[in-house]
Motif scaffolding. Structure first.
Motif, PDB file in Angstrom:
ATOM      1  N   UNK A 157      -4.629 -70.081  23.264  1.00 21.63           N
ATOM      2  CA  UNK A 157      -4.719 -70.397  24.685  1.00 21.63           C
ATOM      3  C   UNK A 157      -4.423 -71.861  24.970  1.00 21.63           C
ATOM      4  N   UNK A 158      -3.605 -72.083  26.010  1.00 21.32           N
ATOM      5  CA  UNK A 158      -3.324 -73.426  26.538  1.00 21.32           C
ATOM      6  C   UNK A 158      -3.884 -73.480  27.956  1.00 21.32           C
ATOM      7  N   UNK A 159      -4.810 -74.399  28.252  1.00 23.65           N
ATOM      8  CA  UNK A 159      -5.436 -74.416  29.570  1.00 23.65           C
ATOM      9  C   UNK A 159      -4.425 -74.709  30.684  1.00 23.65           C
ATOM     10  N   UNK A 160      -4.714 -74.212  31.873  1.00 18.29           N
ATOM     11  CA  UNK A 160      -3.937 -74.535  33.058  1.00 18.29           C
ATOM     12  C   UNK A 160      -4.738 -75.438  33.982  1.00 18.29           C
ATOM     13  N   UNK A 161      -4.085 -75.989  34.988  1.00 21.46           N
ATOM     14  CA  UNK A 161      -4.798 -76.851  35.936  1.00 21.46           C
ATOM     15  C   UNK A 161      -5.800 -76.068  36.771  1.00 21.46           C
ATOM     16  N   UNK A 162      -5.523 -74.785  36.985  1.00 22.41           N
ATOM     17  CA  UNK A 162      -6.426 -73.938  37.770  1.00 22.41           C
ATOM     18  C   UNK A 162      -7.083 -72.923  36.839  1.00 22.41           C
ATOM     19  N   UNK A 163      -8.305 -73.195  36.382  1.00 20.08           N
ATOM     20  CA  UNK A 163      -8.958 -72.279  35.424  1.00 20.08           C
ATOM     21  C   UNK A 163      -9.298 -70.928  36.026  1.00 20.08           C
ATOM     22  N   UNK A 164      -9.231 -70.815  37.364  1.00 16.45           N
ATOM     23  CA  UNK A 164      -9.535 -69.537  37.999  1.00 16.45           C
ATOM     24  C   UNK A 164      -8.346 -68.588  37.986  1.00 16.45           C
ATOM     25  N   UNK A 165      -7.170 -69.099  37.672  1.00 20.42           N
ATOM     26  CA  UNK A 165      -6.008 -68.213  37.585  1.00 20.42           C
ATOM     27  C   UNK A 165      -5.995 -67.491  36.247  1.00 20.42           C
ATOM     28  N   UNK A 166      -5.592 -66.222  36.284  1.00 23.84           N
ATOM     29  CA  UNK A 166      -5.522 -65.432  35.052  1.00 23.84           C
ATOM     30  C   UNK A 166      -4.391 -65.953  34.174  1.00 23.84           C
ATOM     31  N   UNK A 167      -4.587 -65.954  32.863  1.00 18.92           N
ATOM     32  CA  UNK A 167      -3.539 -66.467  31.970  1.00 18.92           C
ATOM     33  C   UNK A 167      -2.249 -65.660  32.040  1.00 18.92           C
ATOM     34  N   UNK A 168      -1.148 -66.358  31.858  1.00 18.10           N
ATOM     35  CA  UNK A 168       0.166 -65.738  31.674  1.00 18.10           C
ATOM     36  C   UNK A 168       0.427 -65.709  30.172  1.00 18.10           C
ATOM     37  N   UNK A 169       0.647 -64.528  29.625  1.00 13.02           N
ATOM     38  CA  UNK A 169       0.736 -64.370  28.172  1.00 13.02           C
ATOM     39  C   UNK A 169       2.166 -64.120  27.717  1.00 13.02           C
ATOM     40  N   UNK A 170       2.453 -64.586  26.509  1.00  6.84           N
ATOM     41  CA  UNK A 170       3.706 -64.319  25.800  1.00  6.84           C
ATOM     42  C   UNK A 170       3.295 -63.754  24.440  1.00  6.84           C
TER      43      UNK A 170
END
Length: 415
Positions: free
Chosen positions: A72-85
């Motif tokens: 996992x790489x964090x995003x600026x908005x932790x409330x958004x669901x992760x985009x996975x590859x």
């Protein structure tokens, strides 16, 4: 969007190619392929290498109870669901370097480039290595993604055995890759992307760089048992109830049925009993699989197989049992994500086409619960599941760049 988001980060197709070659050294075969079957010591070694690479670029590595790796790489908005590859690192016993690893390591390259640029996305990003996609050692295939999407129960997966009797859950623990995370958590992903070699000749034959996969064809797998009677190899021919002769007729019938329907049919395994040189076989078990673009065709193929079995039983005094083993329906991929990849290929002036997949991939199971997209790149001669499997660095680069554009748009790269 008028330009490519991925132009803002230092993607390196050379670094991707080197990662592919380095991973291929784990389980390398004498003829240039890979034997890194699921939950072997070599699979564990490949997983450790991926984990080390992921941690070097700041990813946190977590493992769930069926062994799926999530980086996992964090995003600026932790409330958004992760985009996975994602994709898989396990191979067939005589597999190649690219079937599976291309998807995992292309995702890793996107993470490396973001890290090098110090770039951020609004949504978190996740790189996934799925457990036992191939189904070579433990059957059926795509167990890790299937368990995550609720298609298989966790208990069912952990209890599976290989032909030597090894238990999947015990092997997972033995190589040190059973975690504590809940597999079903991955149903909450915001999107899932996968790039894979085509495993067919269409893209190469048409001179195309990428294929935009719109849907997955249906598959039905069966286990067929033909039962006759053992007899001495010196017994007269008249009156024999030879199960292998009967099974041979079914093998031929599978090919005939598939050709008549313009579909696919395969017998991949036969187990002959008692498997003695001078004994007429009394029992044969065989695997049958059919693949078609619609459910009606698949149903006709099953009916034809059952009719062949009934005819064989009557004509040769054999018992033929046809049992369903596994079914995967026609599965569409998310239109918005598919369109995003199509537009990325257009912007980069990469020759491309829409196409289905007749081969199962983790993205097919993911698409049942998570918005998902699948991208193909060509492979030389359409050859896969073979040590001769090969792609070109240019094809790998094309897949990487289209994948990166679509992923970064979905995760909202911060400009």
């Amino acid at each position: 969007m008028t330009d490519s988001l991925a132009h803002n980060i230092p993607l390196s197709s050379d670094r991707l190619w080197q990662a592919l070659m380095t991973m291929a050294e784990i389980g390398a075969t004498a003829r240039g392929g890979c034997d890194r079957q699921a939950l072997t010591d070599l699979d564990g070694e490949g997983r450790r290498l991926l984990a080390r690479w992921a941690e070097e670029v700041g990813l946190s590595v977590e493992v769930d109870r069926v062994g799926n790796m999530r980086c996992l790489r964090p995003g600026r908005d932790p409330d958004r669901a992760p985009v996975a590859i994602g994709s898989h690192l396990d191979t067939q016993p005589s597999g190649g370097k690219f079937d599976g690893p291309l998807g995992v390591l292309a995702g890793l390259e996107i993470m490396r480039a973001l890290h090098e640029a110090g770039a951020e996305t609004e949504a978190p990003l996740m790189l996934v290595n799925w457990t036992n996609e191939e189904g070579a050692r433990f059957s059926p295939p795509m167990m890790g993604s299937g368990a995550a999407m609720g298609i298989f129960s966790e208990a069912e997966i952990l209890a599976k055995t290989d032909p030597e009797g090894a238990v999947l859950g015990e092997e997972l623990r033995r190589i040190g890759w059973q975690g504590e995370a809940e597999p079903g958590d991955l149903q909450g992903l915001g999107a899932y992307f996968e790039v894979h070699i085509e495993q067919g000749p269409i893209l190469e034959d048409e001179g195309l760089d990428v294929g935009i996969v719109t849907h997955a064809s249906a598959q039905a797998w069966f286990e067929v048992t033909v039962t006759g009677a053992e007899a001495h190899g010196g017994s007269r021919m008249a009156g024999r109830r030879d199960a292998l002769v009967g099974a041979s007729r079914l093998v031929e019938a599978v090919e005939r049925i598939a050709i008549a329907e313009g579909a696919r049919g395969t017998v991949g395994r036969l187990l002959v009993s008692p498997d003695s040189r001078n004994v007429v076989p009394g029992r044969v078990w065989l695997s049958v699989e059919f693949r078609a673009d619609d459910h009606d065709t698949l149903a006709r193929m099953e009916d034809a197989l059952r009719q062949e079995g009934a005819d064989l039983s009557r004509e040769r005094d054999l018992v033929v049992a046809v049992e369903p083993f596994w079914f995967s329906p026609v599965t569409p991929f998310d239109p918005a994500l598919v369109g995003r990849m199509r537009e990325a290929a257009r912007r980069r002036n990469l020759p491309h086409r829409d196409m289905p997949t007749v081969i199962g991939h983790d993205a097919v199971y993911m698409a049942r619960k998570v918005p998902s997209a699948l991208l193909f790149v060509p492979c030389i001669g359409g050859i896969s599941h073979n040590e001769a499997e090969a792609i070109t660095p240019d094809w790998a680069a094309a897949g990487l760049h289209v994948l990166a554009d679509a992923v970064l748009e979905t995760a909202s790269l911060v400009r």
